[in-house]
Enzyme design. Sequence first.
Site, PDB file in Angstrom:
ATOM      1  N   HIS A   1       0.847  -1.191   0.000  1.00  0.00           N
ATOM      2  CA  HIS A   1       0.000   0.000   0.000  1.00  0.00           C
ATOM      3  C   HIS A   1       0.881   1.239   0.000  1.00  0.00           C
ATOM      4  O   HIS A   1       1.424   1.612   1.039  1.00  0.00           O
ATOM      5  CB  HIS A   1      -0.903   0.023   1.242  1.00  0.00           C
ATOM      6  CG  HIS A   1      -1.706  -1.229   1.429  1.00  0.00           C
ATOM      7  ND1 HIS A   1      -1.153  -2.390   1.921  1.00  0.00           N
ATOM      8  CD2 HIS A   1      -3.016  -1.502   1.197  1.00  0.00           C
ATOM      9  CE1 HIS A   1      -2.087  -3.327   1.985  1.00  0.00           C
ATOM     10  NE2 HIS A   1      -3.224  -2.816   1.553  1.00  0.00           N
TER      11      HIS A   1
ATOM     12  N   LEU B   1      -6.960  -2.908  12.084  1.00  0.00           N
ATOM     13  CA  LEU B   1      -7.199  -1.480  12.252  1.00  0.00           C
ATOM     14  C   LEU B   1      -7.825  -1.153  13.603  1.00  0.00           C
ATOM     15  O   LEU B   1      -8.628  -1.907  14.136  1.00  0.00           O
ATOM     16  CB  LEU B   1      -8.078  -0.962  11.118  1.00  0.00           C
ATOM     17  CG  LEU B   1      -7.425  -1.006   9.732  1.00  0.00           C
ATOM     18  CD1 LEU B   1      -8.403  -0.536   8.660  1.00  0.00           C
ATOM     19  CD2 LEU B   1      -6.159  -0.172   9.694  1.00  0.00           C
TER      20      LEU B   1
ATOM     21  N   GLY C   1     -10.194   3.979   8.434  1.00  0.00           N
ATOM     22  CA  GLY C   1     -10.517   2.622   8.863  1.00  0.00           C
ATOM     23  C   GLY C   1     -10.275   2.413  10.339  1.00  0.00           C
ATOM     24  O   GLY C   1     -11.065   1.750  11.032  1.00  0.00           O
TER      25      GLY C   1
ATOM     26  N   HIS D   1      -5.870   2.835  -2.567  1.00  0.00           N
ATOM     27  CA  HIS D   1      -5.488   2.380  -1.228  1.00  0.00           C
ATOM     28  C   HIS D   1      -4.447   1.262  -1.302  1.00  0.00           C
ATOM     29  O   HIS D   1      -3.365   1.359  -0.738  1.00  0.00           O
ATOM     30  CB  HIS D   1      -6.739   1.892  -0.487  1.00  0.00           C
ATOM     31  CG  HIS D   1      -6.451   1.123   0.760  1.00  0.00           C
ATOM     32  ND1 HIS D   1      -6.226   1.721   1.973  1.00  0.00           N
ATOM     33  CD2 HIS D   1      -6.341  -0.210   0.986  1.00  0.00           C
ATOM     34  CE1 HIS D   1      -5.991   0.799   2.888  1.00  0.00           C
ATOM     35  NE2 HIS D   1      -6.065  -0.380   2.318  1.00  0.00           N
TER      36      HIS D   1
ATOM     37  N   GLU E   1     -13.686  -4.047  26.985  1.00  0.00           N
ATOM     38  CA  GLU E   1     -12.761  -5.188  27.045  1.00  0.00           C
ATOM     39  C   GLU E   1     -11.684  -5.139  25.971  1.00  0.00           C
ATOM     40  O   GLU E   1     -10.516  -5.434  26.249  1.00  0.00           O
ATOM     41  CB  GLU E   1     -13.539  -6.506  26.942  1.00  0.00           C
ATOM     42  CG  GLU E   1     -14.422  -6.817  28.130  1.00  0.00           C
ATOM     43  CD  GLU E   1     -15.813  -6.225  28.003  1.00  0.00           C
ATOM     44  OE1 GLU E   1     -16.657  -6.488  28.891  1.00  0.00           O
ATOM     45  OE2 GLU E   1     -16.065  -5.493  27.009  1.00  0.00           O
TER      46      GLU E   1
ATOM     47  N   PHE F   1     -16.302 -12.932  27.920  1.00  0.00           N
ATOM     48  CA  PHE F   1     -16.021 -11.683  27.229  1.00  0.00           C
ATOM     49  C   PHE F   1     -14.603 -11.623  26.673  1.00  0.00           C
ATOM     50  O   PHE F   1     -14.198 -10.583  26.133  1.00  0.00           O
ATOM     51  CB  PHE F   1     -16.299 -10.497  28.151  1.00  0.00           C
ATOM     52  CG  PHE F   1     -17.733 -10.435  28.595  1.00  0.00           C
ATOM     53  CD1 PHE F   1     -18.761 -10.688  27.705  1.00  0.00           C
ATOM     54  CD2 PHE F   1     -18.056 -10.153  29.911  1.00  0.00           C
ATOM     55  CE1 PHE F   1     -20.093 -10.662  28.111  1.00  0.00           C
ATOM     56  CE2 PHE F   1     -19.384 -10.118  30.336  1.00  0.00           C
ATOM     57  CZ  PHE F   1     -20.404 -10.372  29.424  1.00  0.00           C
TER      58      PHE F   1
ATOM     59  N   ASP G   1     -26.836 -16.604  35.709  1.00  0.00           N
ATOM     60  CA  ASP G   1     -26.765 -15.653  34.595  1.00  0.00           C
ATOM     61  C   ASP G   1     -27.003 -16.326  33.242  1.00  0.00           C
ATOM     62  O   ASP G   1     -27.262 -15.650  32.249  1.00  0.00           O
ATOM     63  CB  ASP G   1     -25.417 -14.934  34.583  1.00  0.00           C
ATOM     64  CG  ASP G   1     -25.406 -13.742  35.525  1.00  0.00           C
ATOM     65  OD1 ASP G   1     -26.497 -13.303  35.930  1.00  0.00           O
ATOM     66  OD2 ASP G   1     -24.311 -13.261  35.862  1.00  0.00           O
TER      67      ASP G   1
ATOM     68  N   HIS H   1     -23.650 -15.913  29.455  1.00  0.00           N
ATOM     69  CA  HIS H   1     -22.469 -15.610  30.252  1.00  0.00           C
ATOM     70  C   HIS H   1     -21.654 -16.857  30.596  1.00  0.00           C
ATOM     71  O   HIS H   1     -20.661 -16.756  31.321  1.00  0.00           O
ATOM     72  CB  HIS H   1     -22.878 -14.901  31.550  1.00  0.00           C
ATOM     73  CG  HIS H   1     -23.262 -13.473  31.355  1.00  0.00           C
ATOM     74  ND1 HIS H   1     -24.225 -13.079  30.461  1.00  0.00           N
ATOM     75  CD2 HIS H   1     -22.794 -12.334  31.941  1.00  0.00           C
ATOM     76  CE1 HIS H   1     -24.349 -11.754  30.505  1.00  0.00           C
ATOM     77  NE2 HIS H   1     -23.496 -11.288  31.393  1.00  0.00           N
TER      78      HIS H   1
END
Length: 657
Positions: free
Chosen positions: A27, A118, A155, A258, A405, A431, A463, A467
């Site tokens: 690029h 990105l 981006g 690009h 997170e 998570f 939960d 979870h």
Amino acid sequence: MPAPLQTMADAIRVLSMDAVHNAKSGHQGMPMGMADVATVLWSKFMKYDAAAPDWADRDRFVLSAGHGSMLLYSLLHLTGFKAVTMEEVKNFRQWGSTTAGHPEYGHTPGVETTTGPLGQGIATAVGMAMAERHLAARFGDDLVDHRTWVIAGDGCLMEGVSQEAISMAGRFRLNKLTVLFDDNNTTIDGEATISETGDQMARFKAAGWAVKAIDGHDYGKIAGALRWAMRQDKPTMIACKTKISKGAGRKEGDPHSHGYTLFDDEIADARQAMGWSSEPFVIPDEVYKPWRAAGRKGRKARKTWEQKLAAAPLGAEFKRAMAGDLPENAFERLDAYLADLPAAKPANATRVHSGSALEQLVPAVPEMVGGSADLTGSNNTFVKGTPAFDAPDYAGRYVHYGIREHGMAAAMNGMALHGGVIPYSGTFLVFSDYSRPAIRLGALMGVRVIHVMTHDSIGLGEDGPTHQPVEHLASLRAMPNLNVYRPADAVEAAECWKLALSTKTTPSIMALSRQKVPAVRLEAADENLSARGAYELRAAEGGEAQATLFATGSEVSIAVAARDLLQAQGVPTRVVSVPCWELFEAQDESYKARIIGHSKIRAAVEAAVRLGWERFIGEDGVFVGMSGFGASAPYDRLYKEFGITAEALAAAVKAKL
């Protein structure tokens, strides 16, 4: 007469064109567009010494838009970083070169972080800026006083992690962080406006940043904006209006350039338009001269800083911290705590045991900076009396990351890359899906970051399945250079923390239970058994083992109870605890063969999916665990309903016999 800034910037443009053309991939659009901004930054403002890439008080430069790597490689080459010779530039994107397709930390001196996915670059840079402020509070401005500069594109700012990052930076008023936005309205599919309507300056301003817009090709405006940024009391974003592929003749400003590789005639047109007559990969001496001077301009400041370091009362402590070495007495308190555990037999959730280990470690290791994604009480990551990291003095060692997170994990990578900080933080294991991209980059870079992941199974109970992680252990274990620890009790939790802190080049996951578990390590050991990755916890009695039961974490006690049932039924059975698969694989073959053993039946129990357990039990081994998602109910009811019990395990082994 020294070359003007325009000619210096054009050197970046021709190197980028030539390298991409030679590689037939890459690029050049972004490097050509941001060449003017980068030239002013690197030649007039940034503090660095090309001869000392690891100078601790250097400014950090993060190319968040990592696809434009030739911008960074051009800068490193032109300023005189020894690792990026012209031969390396010619070998852009080729096997064994220092000029990989995207910048890679540890592979190329001068590259501060691996970028390409990105948005992660800007989030990592936030962690670097946090580390700088924290270490300045600890060691003083004489030793720590530098800035973090980021180049990010459309981006980067579309990726969700960028919002997490700028929100954190604004909240913490990280005034030594500057984002240079390559405002060229370009994405791969065309103009950015086909998918974006937001006002980036308004967005940053709303997050607590100072913002300014400039012509990214006007050297006076660029310099003025950089001077302005260095005077602000909050993080700064400069929107640099640029043309992608600036200088590329008829391709200049083309939204489709690009990742476009220019053809021979287009490169010839570009060279003519720039008035550049040198052959490919040839930089005239009069252009090299000011660039090499720029690479040396920080040398005096570095040597002055080295004199300050030598005379500083905390100089030796600073060097130790930046080297990543632990204090001599780092584990003294933890070892004393460990020695009492077999007799005390504490029964509790392993997240609580992890918190108890931290109570011994955090006071002893001043580099440890903890935190949580708004789950402090659940993750047990807070040690009583630890002040929060915050403006204006930043001396605190506990970070309230908020529900971010991905940004949290990326910022921790940045702290570790900066040096002088050993970051750890917590969230729920489920998570890890949100933080996984940053966990992966941390593993790729080989940084010491510790991710505390509690509520690690259906054992979290009410939960419910949203979870309850079932596939996450397998997913994380599949990642190279990541140690996934799942301790069974207080002893293993302390041992695993000791291992995580002692491992400089591998990030760690601490998978910890919400529910209470009994102690299983009832006798003192002369070594850290968890360091083996797997070890025999209970031997068979009454003859050679007919069955071997493998387990991790909260299911180790289930395996021990199943063994007792089988032993009572005349089936000699051994139990192997497997706190870390990755460390087990690092053992010698004879040890691994001895631990896996030759029992007629091999079985594993884990409140997760089977994937990967074949390594221990074979394709026809017994597995007791999950084959689908969980449910909402008290944890003990869930274990019963899903058949993850000592009785079910013993019955499955007997049926196989």
